[in-house]
Design an enzyme around this catalytic site. Sequence first.
Site, PDB file in Angstrom:
ATOM      1  N   GLU B 174      -8.043   0.985   2.247  1.00 15.78           N
ATOM      2  CA  GLU B 174      -9.587   0.776   3.007  1.00 15.78           C
ATOM      3  C   GLU B 174     -10.416  -0.278   2.329  1.00 15.78           C
ATOM      4  O   GLU B 174     -11.221  -1.123   2.876  1.00 15.78           O
ATOM      5  CB  GLU B 174     -10.278   2.031   2.554  1.00 15.78           C
ATOM      6  CG  GLU B 174      -9.946   3.334   3.517  1.00 15.78           C
ATOM      7  CD  GLU B 174      -8.815   3.778   3.257  1.00 15.78           C
ATOM      8  OE1 GLU B 174      -8.411   3.658   1.914  1.00 15.78           O
ATOM      9  OE2 GLU B 174      -8.196   4.857   4.124  1.00 15.78           O
ATOM     10  N   HIS B 243     -12.365  16.174   2.338  1.00 10.23           N
ATOM     11  CA  HIS B 243     -12.128  15.663   3.757  1.00 10.23           C
ATOM     12  C   HIS B 243     -13.353  16.189   4.566  1.00 10.23           C
ATOM     13  O   HIS B 243     -13.179  16.355   5.704  1.00 10.23           O
ATOM     14  CB  HIS B 243     -10.804  16.018   4.241  1.00 10.23           C
ATOM     15  CG  HIS B 243      -9.609  15.058   3.875  1.00 10.23           C
ATOM     16  ND1 HIS B 243      -9.174  15.324   2.660  1.00 10.23           N
ATOM     17  CD2 HIS B 243      -9.132  14.147   4.294  1.00 10.23           C
ATOM     18  CE1 HIS B 243      -8.182  14.591   2.508  1.00 10.23           C
ATOM     19  NE2 HIS B 243      -8.031  13.813   3.329  1.00 10.23           N
TER      20      HIS B 243
END
Lengths: 330, 438
Positions: B174, B243
């Site tokens: 990322e 998450h």
Amino acid sequence: MTKKPLNKKSSNLTKKQMMEAYEKMLLIRRFEEKAGQSYGLGKIGGFCHLYIGQEAVVVGLQMCIEKKDQVITTYRDHGHMLACGMNPNGVMSELYGRIDGYSKGKGGSMHMFSKDSNFFGGHGIVGASVPLGTGLAFSNKYKNNNAVTLTYFGDGAANQGQVYESFNMAKLWNLPCIYIIENNRYAMGTSVQRSSAQKDLSQRGVSFGIDGEQVDGMNIESVIEAGKRAVQKTRSNEGPYILEMLTYRYRGHSMSDPAQYRSRDEVKEVRDFSDPIENLKNKIISKKFSTEEEIKKINTEIKNIVDLSAEFAAESPFPPADELFKDIYI
Amino acid sequence: MKIEILMPAMSPSMTEGNLTKWFVKVGDFLRVGDPIAEIETDKAAMDVESDSEGTVIELLVEQGQEKIGIKTPIAVIDTNTEKLKGKLFTNTIDDQSATKIKKEEVKITKSTDQGSQTTVREAIRDALAEEMRLDSDVFVMGEEVAEYQGAYKVTQGLLQEFGPSRIIDTPITENGFTGIAIGASFSGLKPVVEFMTFNFSLQAMDHIINSAAKTLYMGGGQLNCPIVFRGPNGAAARVAAQHSQDLTAWFSHIPGLKVISPYTVNDHKGLLKAAIRDPNPVIFLENEILYGDVGKVSLKDDEIIPIGKANILREGMDITLISHSINLRLCEEVADILIKEKITCEIVDLRTIKPLDKNTIVKSIKKTNKCVVVEQGWSQSGVSSEIISVIMEEAFDWLDAPVVRLTGKEVPMPYAENLEKMALPSKEELIKAIKNIL
């Protein structure tokens, strides 16, 4: 992949090239000396990282690329800007935090940009220029414009994870990016010996299939020779390439660095025997491309340019208050 | 012994699925691991495998049947029969043709017409496709956006239409690809970066804040960064602390970023189109649980919804409820309940968190004089704290009661079903909060 030996060969530059290189390196040297002086007088604030000693790297490489090619670097960026052809008045004004600076006084030493000169900063976070430069190279590939990107970073940044994320994608997508590791031996106060497991930074691309070589970054002829080869390879769609420039900064990491991590003798030795400007000057004279007298004249001219840039900066107004809220969005 | 094969849950948020293809017929012998049927969820098409050995004696749902709830019996097998053993299941199925069918079934992107019903997921995809058709500088980059067709199926069909040079699969890096996309935007391209979820944007936070948001300012206005970061944000279902979190307030703290958090189908489409056209870095926060929501697209061709404008989702007189994204669903449900008690709630859908539409907020406060702010994020320095400050600064005299906030609890998201529910704002809590100040 074979590791190429350190290139010491002279590339026989023409008189014109040598004089151009000399003038540009000298401009950076004198400019940085002036910046250091002005910092001492309190005219420049904050962080100020000087490029003195490393001039051959950026001047040499700039002589290998075309106008359409981009340059991006970290925060030791004054030399890159001058080499890219940015106006010393604008750079000095920015250091002074004035409205006529490239960033209207809002960026300072570490953050200047010039779309006209294809210079994309000026980035203060160690390692961050690497993915950004890779992205510029990505845009070249996307636009199919045959331009290449010179992405500069230091030996300290070479240990950042994002560098390797970028290497991976650059090779995977065959991006026209030349990674230039300016190895000046010290990441702030920590030497390469103390920070890096693989000390040959030119081999940091091996895992990704990116070739690289070490270059004598104190010798402008070596820089130009390696640079031309790298640019030619990358421009002919061979993908990314790494040039590790072995260089040295004479000053501390920033103005506030007493540099106690190295000896005076170490600095003196480099200054006395490896100075890129002094060595080139001697070569110019021995080849009779110029005379001591002419060189002196050039020195005076450049000193004038630099003095004028400081005068210009000192007279440039501070940014008006309404600049505070400008340029956050367009 | 006869055992039932049940419709399985194939993702944390799946509640039902479609049975698109039977791979077996009555009489077939199954070994453990043999594929039985292809199930399509809102995210993907997947094979259900047998977890027992035996003979198929009954198929309980039709091929093509839709919306079969999880745990519904779909077939019965007899584990005692041995008579057909030896006839290998794989002989009856051509694996390649099964794959082929899957590929053919991939929908080609065709924008939904004005006024038609569509899902949030399709609205986002339509916005991407429409903007990509208009501007060749727009491209999509992220993990699994191309060949996989999107981890949440949002980018489905885009690779087929635009090809791999504009729909770009990245490695799982990322920080690296965010920096690359920002670099590409510096030289005039308009990347749309998908974070598989915004949880992973934390890896890239330095580039979002230091490279994307600040460069325009640091360069005195020279170099802008026309980029969109999009993906699901906020709590998903049962995926625990790393998450499942709402990072809206994080991004909204940064000058130079615009932050959008839409709720309706129409807003997803119109605001994403606006985000792509915007010359600034825009954070576009979606919500996984909203992807399947169906609604009407009322936008006309090429119409966008301007960034920075809140919307009155429902008019009311007694109290203003202010929220964004999925918690507006909570507000609507509570408003429906309270209307039976003759309490009418005005619901403000913020749509854009930064820049905040203060006017709409203040106007509604002046009308109802009471307010509850609802968000999923943590309370300290949250979106609701900001809104309450705005109300204090600009509408204090119009208040008849202190403004109350209902937020996510200040805990990492727990996994256990009951605890997860407690960590998030609930209807009961909202009703209580409203009644406390009415």
